[in-house]
Design a protein around this motif. Structure first.
Motif: not given
Length: 250
Positions: A73-79, A240-243
């Motif tokens: 869930d790293v991309f969630v945290r980046l978002f 989607i989270y990263l974008a």
């Protein structure tokens, strides 16, 4: 490659949430900033991982790393790190359809095991999004393309406070209106002509709905999202989270 490069401000927000930092236990990762830019290159161009330019390193290593970060869930945290405190004076909800590339239909269990369904446009996925009053993404749900927009609204609104909800007539639902009344939130939803007693619509406020449509336009600039090529919902959601992290932090 400048088009895909993170700004220093964006990287400063993301860096503490990456895996493989020198302070993390175990093996340190390679250049995390370059890796995130590699994923953005894939997202922006819609290219297969095998076509990743050599400047970003070995494509297979990058893909495995992407899978590891997705599972963690790293991309969630980046978002979350790149999203400021949302302005919830008003919230907006809307959905957009994306076609599913044939390479995105090979998940275990078949398309029916993912948010993929057959609609007028063929095999499609629906992205149902909730944005704040500024048009910045707050949450989203994935639905099969043939499902009604209202199906995913309840989990989007759960646990969030807002002063009003702006939406088009696809969300003119008795259940949604009852939920807004219970919250004491203003309803700014275009209503079906079949309603015997339609409620007044604040047309000036309703015009601001273009902000969520603008968000979808920005999101679909990332070709891998505009044409879903990811087999699983988890992998597609990570893109989607990263974008959205990049969009929210511009």
């Amino acid at each position: 490659m400048d088009r895909y490069v993170l700004s220093d401000a964006q990287w400063a927000k993301m860096e503490p949430h990456c895996l493989g930092k020198p302070t993390d236990p175990g093996r340190s990762g390679g250049d995390n900033r370059r890796f995130i830019e590699a994923v953005l290159w894939i997202a922006r161009t819609g290219s297969p991982w095998r076509d990743l330019p050599a400047v970003f390193g070995n494509w297979s290593t990058a893909f495995r790393r992407y899978s590891d970060w997705r599972k963690a869930d790293v991309f969630v945290r980046l978002f979350e790190a790149c999203s400021d405190e949302p302005d919830m004076e008003y919230a907006m909800v809307d959905a957009t359809i994306v076609k599913v590339h044939r390479h995105g239909q090979g998940a275990k269990g078949g398309p029916q095991s993912q948010a993929i369904g057959r609609s007028k446009g063929g095999m499609t996925t629906k992205i149902l999004a909730l944005t704040d009053a500024l048009g910045n993404l707050v949450r989203f749900e994935l639905l099969p393309g043939h499902r009604f927009d209202t199906v995913g609204v309840e989990p989007l609104l759960g646990g969030i406070e807002f002063g009003g909800l702006i939406a088009d007539k696809a969300f003119d639902s008795n259940a949604i209106i009852a939920d807004l009344d219970a919250r004491g939130a203003k309803m700014v939803i275009s209503q079906h002509s079949r309603r015997a007693k339609p409620r007044p619509l604040d047309r000036e406020l309703y015009k601001w709905r273009h902000l969520i449509e603008n968000f979808f336009c920005k999101l679909k600039e990332f070709k891998r999202i505009a044409m879903r090529a990811d087999k699983t919902d988890q992998s597609f959601s990570a893109m989607i989270y990263l974008a959205a992290a990049v969009i929210n932090s511009r």
